[in-house]
Design a protein around this motif. Structure first.
Motif, PDB file in Angstrom:
ATOM      1  N   SER A   1      67.773  29.208  89.490  1.00 50.58           N
ATOM      2  CA  SER A   1      67.206  30.103  90.579  1.00 50.58           C
ATOM      3  C   SER A   1      67.978  30.174  92.070  1.00 50.58           C
ATOM      4  O   SER A   1      68.807  29.408  92.306  1.00 50.58           O
ATOM      5  CB  SER A   1      65.715  29.950  90.903  1.00 50.58           C
ATOM      6  OG  SER A   1      64.924  29.861  89.597  1.00 50.58           O
ATOM      7  N   ASN A   2      67.773  31.317  92.670  1.00 50.32           N
ATOM      8  CA  ASN A   2      68.272  31.373  93.957  1.00 50.32           C
ATOM      9  C   ASN A   2      67.999  30.196  94.740  1.00 50.32           C
ATOM     10  O   ASN A   2      66.706  29.989  95.063  1.00 50.32           O
ATOM     11  CB  ASN A   2      67.924  32.662  94.515  1.00 50.32           C
ATOM     12  CG  ASN A   2      68.510  33.790  93.643  1.00 50.32           C
ATOM     13  OD1 ASN A   2      69.695  33.648  93.358  1.00 50.32           O
ATOM     14  ND2 ASN A   2      68.024  34.948  93.724  1.00 50.32           N
ATOM     15  N   PRO A   3      68.800  29.705  95.750  1.00 45.73           N
ATOM     16  CA  PRO A   3      68.246  28.780  96.884  1.00 45.73           C
ATOM     17  C   PRO A   3      67.168  29.214  97.533  1.00 45.73           C
ATOM     18  O   PRO A   3      67.263  30.478  97.844  1.00 45.73           O
ATOM     19  CB  PRO A   3      69.702  28.752  97.637  1.00 45.73           C
ATOM     20  CG  PRO A   3      70.951  28.976  96.721  1.00 45.73           C
ATOM     21  CD  PRO A   3      70.237  30.213  95.804  1.00 45.73           C
ATOM     22  N   ARG A   4      66.628  28.568  98.053  1.00 42.61           N
ATOM     23  CA  ARG A   4      65.358  28.830  98.896  1.00 42.61           C
ATOM     24  C   ARG A   4      65.893  28.612 100.413  1.00 42.61           C
ATOM     25  O   ARG A   4      65.935  29.533 101.005  1.00 42.61           O
ATOM     26  CB  ARG A   4      64.119  27.750  98.486  1.00 42.61           C
ATOM     27  CG  ARG A   4      63.524  28.352  97.268  1.00 42.61           C
ATOM     28  CD  ARG A   4      62.677  27.417  96.905  1.00 42.61           C
ATOM     29  NE  ARG A   4      61.842  27.875  95.594  1.00 42.61           N
ATOM     30  CZ  ARG A   4      61.288  27.208  94.990  1.00 42.61           C
ATOM     31  NH1 ARG A   4      60.891  25.761  94.904  1.00 42.61           N
ATOM     32  NH2 ARG A   4      60.446  27.725  93.633  1.00 42.61           N
ATOM     33  N   ILE A   5      65.720  27.492 100.817  1.00 35.94           N
ATOM     34  CA  ILE A   5      65.947  27.290 102.310  1.00 35.94           C
ATOM     35  C   ILE A   5      67.143  26.338 102.294  1.00 35.94           C
ATOM     36  O   ILE A   5      67.294  25.361 101.648  1.00 35.94           O
ATOM     37  CB  ILE A   5      64.508  26.238 103.001  1.00 35.94           C
ATOM     38  CG1 ILE A   5      63.500  27.356 103.049  1.00 35.94           C
ATOM     39  CG2 ILE A   5      65.083  25.895 104.488  1.00 35.94           C
ATOM     40  CD1 ILE A   5      62.197  26.621 103.326  1.00 35.94           C
ATOM     41  N   ASP A   6      68.116  26.535 103.336  1.00 39.92           N
ATOM     42  CA  ASP A   6      69.012  25.487 103.321  1.00 39.92           C
ATOM     43  C   ASP A   6      68.594  24.429 104.419  1.00 39.92           C
ATOM     44  O   ASP A   6      68.519  24.742 105.604  1.00 39.92           O
ATOM     45  CB  ASP A   6      70.222  26.309 104.301  1.00 39.92           C
ATOM     46  CG  ASP A   6      71.454  25.247 104.211  1.00 39.92           C
ATOM     47  OD1 ASP A   6      71.207  24.286 104.355  1.00 39.92           O
ATOM     48  OD2 ASP A   6      72.423  25.684 104.866  1.00 39.92           O
TER      49      ASP A   6
ATOM     50  N   ALA B   1      63.270  21.052  95.510  1.00 37.40           N
ATOM     51  CA  ALA B   1      62.326  21.951  95.882  1.00 37.40           C
ATOM     52  C   ALA B   1      63.100  22.971  96.813  1.00 37.40           C
ATOM     53  O   ALA B   1      62.520  24.238  96.678  1.00 37.40           O
ATOM     54  CB  ALA B   1      61.601  21.008  97.245  1.00 37.40           C
ATOM     55  N   PHE B   2      64.213  22.762  97.166  1.00 37.31           N
ATOM     56  CA  PHE B   2      64.877  24.017  97.986  1.00 37.31           C
ATOM     57  C   PHE B   2      66.130  24.674  97.304  1.00 37.31           C
ATOM     58  O   PHE B   2      66.756  25.395  97.819  1.00 37.31           O
ATOM     59  CB  PHE B   2      65.287  23.489  99.458  1.00 37.31           C
ATOM     60  CG  PHE B   2      64.136  23.213 100.440  1.00 37.31           C
ATOM     61  CD1 PHE B   2      62.998  24.218 100.693  1.00 37.31           C
ATOM     62  CD2 PHE B   2      63.917  22.176 100.871  1.00 37.31           C
ATOM     63  CE1 PHE B   2      62.030  23.761 101.255  1.00 37.31           C
ATOM     64  CE2 PHE B   2      62.753  21.520 101.451  1.00 37.31           C
ATOM     65  CZ  PHE B   2      61.835  22.561 101.849  1.00 37.31           C
ATOM     66  N   ARG B   3      66.239  24.165  96.105  1.00 32.84           N
ATOM     67  CA  ARG B   3      67.240  24.631  95.043  1.00 32.84           C
ATOM     68  C   ARG B   3      68.484  24.653  95.695  1.00 32.84           C
ATOM     69  O   ARG B   3      69.241  25.478  95.655  1.00 32.84           O
ATOM     70  CB  ARG B   3      66.824  26.026  94.734  1.00 32.84           C
ATOM     71  CG  ARG B   3      65.706  25.885  93.917  1.00 32.84           C
ATOM     72  CD  ARG B   3      65.219  27.373  93.452  1.00 32.84           C
ATOM     73  NE  ARG B   3      63.806  27.380  92.535  1.00 32.84           N
ATOM     74  CZ  ARG B   3      63.358  28.503  92.422  1.00 32.84           C
ATOM     75  NH1 ARG B   3      63.504  29.552  92.970  1.00 32.84           N
ATOM     76  NH2 ARG B   3      62.051  28.185  91.885  1.00 32.84           N
ATOM     77  N   LYS B   4      68.941  23.558  96.169  1.00 36.99           N
ATOM     78  CA  LYS B   4      70.473  23.353  96.746  1.00 36.99           C
ATOM     79  C   LYS B   4      71.322  23.546  95.723  1.00 36.99           C
ATOM     80  O   LYS B   4      71.436  22.947  94.544  1.00 36.99           O
ATOM     81  CB  LYS B   4      70.485  21.770  97.413  1.00 36.99           C
ATOM     82  CG  LYS B   4      71.752  21.514  97.967  1.00 36.99           C
ATOM     83  CD  LYS B   4      71.831  21.887  99.215  1.00 36.99           C
ATOM     84  CE  LYS B   4      73.223  21.554  99.856  1.00 36.99           C
ATOM     85  NZ  LYS B   4      73.617  22.548 100.906  1.00 36.99           N
TER      86      LYS B   4
END
Length: 147
Positions: free
Chosen positions: A2-7, A140-143
């Motif tokens: 999935s797309n990254p969430r927060i950097d 959690a943030f999909r790094k």
């Protein structure tokens, strides 16, 4: 993926600074660098953290770890490729990472105590806790993996 969430590297510089300070502290507590990389790899495998697996596989290789041992790490109990100290660290890593599945069994504690002093076991626990923290941030943030 999935797309990254927060950097999270840039979203909260104060949080990143604290996390990096903890990681730096762990690296200066006297545990062997290669052992720490195995611990980071095993926790990241259990947590399914692709970003951390990629990073620590590279770090382990740079520290002199063999491809063979990295390949069989998920099945470390089935080989003789790991020293008793490494085996104890890996068992401890699994027990702490999967704490809800057994609340750190006495057998894992006894094995760890055979191989590590009290201070080393506290330091190893901090190392395991730290990689679990990083795994949770990355998952959690999909790094994303680096290109």
């Amino acid at each position: 993926m999935s797309n990254p969430r927060i950097d999270f590297y840039t979203a909260s510089p104060a949080a990143l600074k604290a996390a990096l300070a903890l990681s730096a502290a762990v690296s200066h507590l006297g545990l062997e660098h290669g052992l720490l990389e195995l611990v980071k790899m095993r926790a990241s495998q259990l947590n399914g953290c692709a970003f951390c697996l990629d990073m620590h596989a590279r770090d382990a290789r740079e520290a002199g770890e063999s491809e063979r041992r990295l390949y069989v790490l998920p099945a470390w109990r089935e080989t003789t490729l790991f020293t008793p100290r490494e085996q104890a660290a890996l068992a401890w890593t699994e027990a702490l990472t999967l704490v809800t599945e057994g609340h750190v069994p006495d057998a894992d504690y006894a094995f760890a105590k055979e191989q590590f002093s009290d201070a080393e076991l506290v330091n190893l626990t901090l190392a395991v806790t730290t990689i679990n923290m990083w795994n949770r941030f990355a998952i959690a943030f999909r790094k994303p993996l680096p290109a």
